[in-house]
Design a protein around this motif. Sequence first.
Motif, PDB file in Angstrom:
ATOM      1  N   ALA A  51      28.904 -17.321 -23.487  1.00 29.53           N
ATOM      2  CA  ALA A  51      28.395 -18.240 -24.513  1.00 29.53           C
ATOM      3  C   ALA A  51      28.133 -17.515 -25.832  1.00 29.53           C
ATOM      4  O   ALA A  51      28.339 -18.083 -26.909  1.00 29.53           O
ATOM      5  CB  ALA A  51      27.115 -18.916 -24.024  1.00 29.53           C
ATOM      6  N   ILE A  52      27.694 -16.243 -25.757  1.00 31.19           N
ATOM      7  CA  ILE A  52      27.445 -15.463 -26.982  1.00 31.19           C
ATOM      8  C   ILE A  52      28.763 -15.207 -27.699  1.00 31.19           C
ATOM      9  O   ILE A  52      28.875 -15.358 -28.924  1.00 31.19           O
ATOM     10  CB  ILE A  52      26.731 -14.133 -26.648  1.00 31.19           C
ATOM     11  CG1 ILE A  52      25.286 -14.412 -26.199  1.00 31.19           C
ATOM     12  CG2 ILE A  52      26.724 -13.197 -27.861  1.00 31.19           C
ATOM     13  CD1 ILE A  52      24.554 -13.182 -25.693  1.00 31.19           C
ATOM     14  N   GLY A  53      29.789 -14.787 -26.960  1.00 31.22           N
ATOM     15  CA  GLY A  53      31.123 -14.616 -27.525  1.00 31.22           C
ATOM     16  C   GLY A  53      31.254 -13.502 -28.535  1.00 31.22           C
ATOM     17  O   GLY A  53      32.104 -13.563 -29.432  1.00 31.22           O
ATOM     18  N   LYS A  54      30.423 -12.464 -28.441  1.00 33.03           N
ATOM     19  CA  LYS A  54      30.494 -11.329 -29.358  1.00 33.03           C
ATOM     20  C   LYS A  54      30.677 -10.042 -28.562  1.00 33.03           C
ATOM     21  O   LYS A  54      30.318  -9.966 -27.383  1.00 33.03           O
ATOM     22  CB  LYS A  54      29.208 -11.230 -30.199  1.00 33.03           C
ATOM     23  CG  LYS A  54      28.954 -12.405 -31.132  1.00 33.03           C
ATOM     24  CD  LYS A  54      27.679 -12.160 -31.941  1.00 33.03           C
ATOM     25  CE  LYS A  54      27.446 -13.262 -32.968  1.00 33.03           C
ATOM     26  NZ  LYS A  54      27.089 -14.547 -32.357  1.00 33.03           N
ATOM     27  N   GLU A  55      31.223  -9.024 -29.248  1.00 34.56           N
ATOM     28  CA  GLU A  55      31.419  -7.733 -28.573  1.00 34.56           C
ATOM     29  C   GLU A  55      30.092  -7.008 -28.381  1.00 34.56           C
ATOM     30  O   GLU A  55      29.878  -6.319 -27.388  1.00 34.56           O
ATOM     31  CB  GLU A  55      32.391  -6.865 -29.376  1.00 34.56           C
ATOM     32  CG  GLU A  55      33.823  -7.377 -29.342  1.00 34.56           C
ATOM     33  CD  GLU A  55      34.783  -6.418 -30.007  1.00 34.56           C
ATOM     34  OE1 GLU A  55      34.342  -5.303 -30.385  1.00 34.56           O
ATOM     35  OE2 GLU A  55      35.965  -6.774 -30.146  1.00 34.56           O
ATOM     36  N   GLN A  56      29.198  -7.133 -29.359  1.00 35.06           N
ATOM     37  CA  GLN A  56      27.890  -6.500 -29.286  1.00 35.06           C
ATOM     38  C   GLN A  56      26.872  -7.536 -28.804  1.00 35.06           C
ATOM     39  O   GLN A  56      26.623  -8.525 -29.489  1.00 35.06           O
ATOM     40  CB  GLN A  56      27.467  -5.947 -30.658  1.00 35.06           C
ATOM     41  CG  GLN A  56      28.390  -4.874 -31.214  1.00 35.06           C
ATOM     42  CD  GLN A  56      28.354  -3.615 -30.380  1.00 35.06           C
ATOM     43  OE1 GLN A  56      27.307  -3.225 -29.864  1.00 35.06           O
ATOM     44  NE2 GLN A  56      29.501  -2.959 -30.243  1.00 35.06           N
ATOM     45  N   TYR A  57      26.318  -7.310 -27.634  1.00 36.56           N
ATOM     46  CA  TYR A  57      25.356  -8.275 -27.099  1.00 36.56           C
ATOM     47  C   TYR A  57      24.452  -7.584 -26.077  1.00 36.56           C
ATOM     48  O   TYR A  57      24.762  -6.490 -25.581  1.00 36.56           O
ATOM     49  CB  TYR A  57      26.085  -9.444 -26.419  1.00 36.56           C
ATOM     50  CG  TYR A  57      26.813  -9.041 -25.160  1.00 36.56           C
ATOM     51  CD1 TYR A  57      26.170  -9.082 -23.922  1.00 36.56           C
ATOM     52  CD2 TYR A  57      28.130  -8.590 -25.199  1.00 36.56           C
ATOM     53  CE1 TYR A  57      26.830  -8.691 -22.759  1.00 36.56           C
ATOM     54  CE2 TYR A  57      28.783  -8.201 -24.047  1.00 36.56           C
ATOM     55  CZ  TYR A  57      28.126  -8.258 -22.833  1.00 36.56           C
ATOM     56  OH  TYR A  57      28.762  -7.871 -21.697  1.00 36.56           O
ATOM     57  N   ALA A  58      23.335  -8.236 -25.777  1.00 34.79           N
ATOM     58  CA  ALA A  58      22.437  -7.781 -24.708  1.00 34.79           C
ATOM     59  C   ALA A  58      21.945  -9.023 -23.985  1.00 34.79           C
ATOM     60  O   ALA A  58      21.468  -9.972 -24.622  1.00 34.79           O
ATOM     61  CB  ALA A  58      21.260  -6.993 -25.275  1.00 34.79           C
ATOM     62  N   VAL A  59      22.100  -9.046 -22.667  1.00 32.97           N
ATOM     63  CA  VAL A  59      21.627 -10.186 -21.883  1.00 32.97           C
ATOM     64  C   VAL A  59      20.764  -9.679 -20.731  1.00 32.97           C
ATOM     65  O   VAL A  59      20.964  -8.574 -20.223  1.00 32.97           O
ATOM     66  CB  VAL A  59      22.789 -11.040 -21.328  1.00 32.97           C
ATOM     67  CG1 VAL A  59      23.590 -11.660 -22.449  1.00 32.97           C
ATOM     68  CG2 VAL A  59      23.674 -10.220 -20.409  1.00 32.97           C
ATOM     69  N   GLU A  60      19.799 -10.500 -20.354  1.00 32.45           N
ATOM     70  CA  GLU A  60      18.913 -10.153 -19.237  1.00 32.45           C
ATOM     71  C   GLU A  60      18.565 -11.434 -18.486  1.00 32.45           C
ATOM     72  O   GLU A  60      18.273 -12.465 -19.104  1.00 32.45           O
ATOM     73  CB  GLU A  60      17.637  -9.477 -19.747  1.00 32.45           C
ATOM     74  CG  GLU A  60      16.677  -9.049 -18.643  1.00 32.45           C
ATOM     75  CD  GLU A  60      15.379  -8.443 -19.172  1.00 32.45           C
ATOM     76  OE1 GLU A  60      14.558  -8.020 -18.335  1.00 32.45           O
ATOM     77  OE2 GLU A  60      15.185  -8.413 -20.405  1.00 32.45           O
ATOM     78  N   VAL A  61      18.609 -11.385 -17.175  1.00 32.55           N
ATOM     79  CA  VAL A  61      18.226 -12.522 -16.327  1.00 32.55           C
ATOM     80  C   VAL A  61      17.161 -12.041 -15.356  1.00 32.55           C
ATOM     81  O   VAL A  61      17.372 -11.069 -14.625  1.00 32.55           O
ATOM     82  CB  VAL A  61      19.425 -13.078 -15.548  1.00 32.55           C
ATOM     83  CG1 VAL A  61      18.973 -14.154 -14.565  1.00 32.55           C
ATOM     84  CG2 VAL A  61      20.478 -13.642 -16.494  1.00 32.55           C
TER      85      VAL A  61
END
Length: 653
Positions: free
Chosen positions: A139-149
């Motif tokens: 959903a972010i669709g960017k190369e630079q990202y940070a996700v946490e669940v």
Amino acid sequence: MSSPLKEFNKNWWIEVYNRIIGAIVFIDDCTAESLHWDGGLFNLLQGGAVGVKSLSPFEFGLKEQHKAVFLTQATSNQLQSIKDIVSNSNFTHCILISCASLDVVYLELNEGKDVTDVITSGKAVSEATKELERMLKDAIGKEQYAVEVIYIPLFSITPTNVLFLTPPYHNMYPKYEGRLKPDSNSVDLYSLSHNERSAIRRLAGGLNSLFESLSYKEEIFYMGQLSSLLAGVLENSPVCIARKKTCTTPISLVIIDRTLDLCGVTSHSTESVMDRMIAVLPRFPGHSNEVAVDMTPLCQVTVVSHPDDIQMSPGCVYHANDDSCLQTYDYMINKSQKEVMLDLYNKLSKLDLPKSPGLKTLLKVTPQSVEKLVAVSKGNNEIICNHAGILQQALGVVQMIKSPNRSQFDLVTSLEKQVIENLAASRESTSVLHQLSHLIKSRKDRGLQLENLLALLVHVYSLTGAEVVFNKQHEDQLQETLSVAIFEDHKTLLTNVETGHIVTPEECEQISINIMSDLKTISQMRNNLQRYNSVLKQSENGVGHEYRGVLQQLVDDLVNTERPDLPDLRHRNEGIKDLLRSGLNILTSKKARGAKHPLDNQTVIVFVIGGITADECKQLNRSVITSGIDNNVIIGSTKFVNPVDAMRDVLTL
């Protein structure tokens, strides 16, 4: 002194606050209700959130907002909303906080697939985390990202130290695809609908997290079919089995179906101020356990509004950060109206008001005397800000007492008492239904709402159980009367009618037939009980009869030091080892091991699926206190409920 359950909620909310700094927070309704009972919106804003929005697919972040935190029960619709929000925003850092156990979320994400190996191997949590992280990344669709669940069990609220409720499960009820009784006696999880099965798993997941945090290892007792299913999930779920290997504090968990006794929740005869407020005041928007208080008496401007068109933010009666308000809230549950009014008057009199009439010794505190004290603070922003909690509570109690709905409530209360007297006087041949038919026909002349009379009908059928067989002619007459009344009042009574649909007399007749069928089923709910099949008991003074509910009888027996037999309370065995051990004991011992009893453990949790009243909580707590036992007894339920809500839960409308 704070209870372990309050500390449980507070500690997990701290985990949330640690993650929201610099983030815009999106939160669903049930989690927002839990937040309210921990302190409310300002906890998020003061904790560093740059904004708070509803978890809706129509919301999005501003261009300069790059961090988002989602507080969600992680249902399929909510996960889709999160994808929409992220896709329409400019986030590079997303934290998804699931308030539902991730092993349950994994099952729902893979509905219809064979995931037995993943579940039994204990990998469901890690697999769910991967799936949700992948969803956020796409959903972010960017190369630079940070996700946490992460999973944080925000599922319970604690109105008092001995009571907890579960807002995400306020719609959970002992029904089986809309029926009060399942088609078959052999009920398992897969005989339920998807939503019913999901609710049980989610509630079990929340309770499992609660027990894990407090190092509880439960022995489970239950009454009712849905309670047996919840007990089964808690007994056999892999995450529950893993938790019991490390938890050391033994407790007893007693689970009960509300449908075994609907009298308590459909009764208008209550001494609790909280019950009356829940019955006559509107609910706080989006909440299942809080009332909305009209704040216009504190405004200097004239506010013109319709009850269903809130132009001004309503007040409420629970204020987590004010110890004085917490005491008053406890009084609203456990004290009389006279004591609550005196408490409010004394606290308002001590406020630093320039025009205050001062503390006076009154023989009786009236709504008018409390209103005068509140009126002095009108327009005084400093006083309103510093003492907003007690002012809202005072207005709430006054509005409850002066509400037009209150007179209707009191009238139904007196009718209810007459019904009990008539039933007790002539159990075999009673004209109660004939009287109720007459009440329904004359309801508008008496200023009564049909929904209140339907609640009274549920009360009567649950009260009588199988002890009274009503006259068929009277039942037929009642059904015809209901059909006409439903057609006359369908615009306010029937809430599920699609816009533009014209309700016909034939539809109303079918609804009345369904209601009569439900009422007859209600009267049979205790047929399989041995000790608690009757709730209409001889009064203690020997004159007349009174209602003593299944819950009350059970708790009275539980705390009885003589430990009477509890044949209706089933016990979940610990497993095959326990069965083998019992069998070996019979072979090698002269006397078999005695039956397990909930009081064998220091802490006992009594949990009611389908709602409870404040008055029931007060009575149960009083039974525990007066019994002299030193066990800790905690009451839990899915929600606070009033007679009309209870009626709508149980009848097919």
